[in-house]
Design a protein around this motif. Structure first.
Motif, short mmCIF file in Angstrom:
data_model
loop_
_atom_site.label_atom_id
_atom_site.label_comp_id
_atom_site.label_asym_id
_atom_site.label_seq_id
_atom_site.Cartn_x
_atom_site.Cartn_y
_atom_site.Cartn_z
N LEU A 102 0.81 -1.08 -0.07
CA LEU A 102 -0.09 0.00 -0.05
C LEU A 102 0.96 1.15 -0.02
O LEU A 102 0.75 2.27 -0.69
CB LEU A 102 -0.79 -0.03 1.00
N ALA A 103 1.77 1.28 0.89
CA ALA A 103 2.70 2.43 0.90
C ALA A 103 3.45 2.60 -0.52
O ALA A 103 3.50 3.74 -0.90
CB ALA A 103 3.89 2.16 1.94
N ASN A 104 3.91 1.39 -1.24
CA ASN A 104 4.31 1.47 -2.78
C ASN A 104 3.44 2.20 -3.49
O ASN A 104 3.68 3.08 -4.51
CB ASN A 104 4.83 0.23 -3.09
N THR A 105 2.06 1.89 -3.57
CA THR A 105 1.03 2.40 -4.35
C THR A 105 0.92 3.97 -3.99
O THR A 105 0.86 4.80 -4.97
CB THR A 105 -0.12 1.73 -4.12
N GLU A 106 1.08 4.33 -2.77
CA GLU A 106 0.90 5.85 -2.36
C GLU A 106 2.21 6.43 -3.07
O GLU A 106 1.89 7.88 -3.72
CB GLU A 106 0.97 6.02 -0.99
N ASP A 107 3.52 6.04 -3.18
CA ASP A 107 4.49 6.62 -3.49
C ASP A 107 4.47 6.84 -5.06
O ASP A 107 4.53 7.87 -5.35
CB ASP A 107 5.78 5.81 -3.25
N ILE A 108 3.90 5.60 -5.53
CA ILE A 108 3.62 6.09 -7.22
C ILE A 108 2.51 6.71 -7.38
O ILE A 108 2.70 7.55 -8.25
CB ILE A 108 3.51 4.52 -7.77
N TRP A 109 1.31 6.77 -6.93
CA TRP A 109 0.30 7.44 -7.29
C TRP A 109 0.26 8.96 -6.91
O TRP A 109 -0.32 9.78 -7.51
CB TRP A 109 -1.28 6.98 -6.77
N ASN A 110 1.20 9.16 -6.10
CA ASN A 110 1.29 10.67 -5.51
C ASN A 110 2.15 11.53 -6.62
O ASN A 110 1.88 12.68 -6.68
CB ASN A 110 1.98 10.81 -4.19
N GLN A 111 3.02 10.44 -7.34
CA GLN A 111 3.65 11.18 -8.25
C GLN A 111 2.97 11.25 -9.56
O GLN A 111 3.12 12.28 -10.68
CB GLN A 111 5.06 10.29 -8.80
N ILE A 112 1.90 10.43 -9.86
CA ILE A 112 1.27 10.40 -10.97
C ILE A 112 -0.21 11.27 -11.11
O ILE A 112 -0.42 11.98 -11.93
CB ILE A 112 0.65 9.02 -11.41
N ILE A 113 -0.85 11.31 -10.12
CA ILE A 113 -1.99 12.22 -9.69
C ILE A 113 -1.84 13.38 -8.60
O ILE A 113 -1.43 13.10 -7.60
CB ILE A 113 -3.01 11.15 -9.10
N PRO A 114 -1.95 14.62 -9.51
CA PRO A 114 -1.69 15.77 -8.55
C PRO A 114 -2.82 15.72 -7.17
O PRO A 114 -4.05 15.39 -7.48
CB PRO A 114 -2.17 16.90 -9.42
N ASN A 115 -2.25 15.97 -6.13
CA ASN A 115 -3.11 15.97 -5.17
C ASN A 115 -3.93 14.65 -4.74
O ASN A 115 -5.06 14.61 -4.50
CB ASN A 115 -4.43 17.09 -5.16
N TYR A 116 -3.20 13.60 -4.97
CA TYR A 116 -3.70 12.34 -4.73
C TYR A 116 -4.25 12.16 -3.22
O TYR A 116 -3.47 12.79 -2.41
CB TYR A 116 -2.61 11.24 -4.87
#
Length: 300
Positions: A102-116
């Protein structure tokens, strides 16, 4: 898969061993309670006010809202995990693994989606209550848009290995990433649009939209895997095959064939094995979220 020693997400609600209380669908919702709290606090300063507060607390109790949650400020109306619960070494490792993925998905999607906006992972055992209603372990992993939480009983990972013949840690990571994919759909509004079609189109037509929704979540799982590997190099030899095998194992056609001996395409809600594998692989190969429009694709 190289995951040990990596960051674990703080967005994990471990409810293993906790008996699930009534869901937050009682007459007094968390939002309503938050509005009432300031008023009720003012009322307790007078005798008449104390009587009113007593009546409100009684109503809360009989409508499924825990008065203690009001007193402590916990308005989500969920019973927290049991502090006495002690899982097996294997189960606790799976809990750590899930928090790490879950932490890894957070790291990735925070980079892809603004204000994730990061979702919460709820780990439970037996049964659980969510904003979408109650569910048991047999429901399997699911995402609830009402509270933006992923729910999973860790025993499902054992089911994957024993009953679905889909073993492997990356196969398990794919499951979590798929549910996060549904969270992405919730953030973009596509989930709401599909839900609004319920009752407005035929059941067969709605099932088609459900398939598109699930395949897009598979695609997003592939996008996560693409960028995770590019940045963190977590994947090892054979990991991609584990994810594809898991996608194949939970295809509608394969599940129907194994359970009933016949396949009914009009009843598909998640997609065939071939479709699920293809869309995950497309996400993995491209890493481009803009190529995951399953709703306007020429073919699925």
């Amino acid at each position: 898969m190289k995951w040990k020693g990596n960051r674990k997400s703080a967005n994990v609600d471990d409810r293993r061993g906790a008996s699930s209380g009534r869901s937050s669908g009682g007459m007094l919702s968390g939002g309503m309670l938050k509005l009432l709290i300031p008023l009720l606090l003012k009322l307790v300063t007078s005798k008449k006010g104390l009587i009113i507060v007593g009546i409100v607390l009684a109503v809360m109790y009989f409508t499924g809202n825990n008065p203690l949650n009001f007193i402590t400020g916990n308005t989500n109306n969920q019973i927290e995990s049991s502090t006495n619960y002690k899982g097996t070494a294997k189960e606790n490792e799976l809990a750590d693994f899930s928090a790490t993925i879950l932490a890894n998905t957070e790291d990735i999607w925070n980079q892809i989606i603004p204000n994730y906006r990061e979702p919460t992972l709820v780990i439970f055992s037996g049964s659980v209550n969510s904003a979408c209603g109650s569910a048991s372990s047999s429901t399997g992993p699911f995402y609830c848009p009402g509270d933006e939480k992923l729910y999973i009983d860790l025993s499902f990972f054992q089911e994957m290995e024993r009953k679905l013949n889909a073993p492997g840690d990356f196969a398990q990571a794919y499951v979590i990433a798929h549910e996060v994919g549904h969270h992405i759909q919730n953030l973009t509004g596509i989930n709401r649009k599909v839900q609004q079609l319920r009752g407005r189109v035929s059941k067969t037509e709605y099932n088609r939209y459900s398939v598109m929704l699930e395949l897009q979540a598979d695609f997003y799982a592939g996008v996560w895997a693409h960028h995770s590997q590019r940045i963190n190099k977590m994947m090892e030899h054979g990991d991609l095959e584990e994810a594809l095998n898991a996608a194949h194992a939970i295809g509608d056609d394969r599940i129907q064939k194994n359970s009933t001996g016949r396949v009914v395409p009009d009843s598909f809600t998640h997609g065939t094995s071939a479709q699920r594998m293809r869309w995950f692989k497309k996400g993995f190969d491209t890493g481009d979220v803009n190529q995951g429009d399953t709703f306007n694709a020429r073919s699925l």
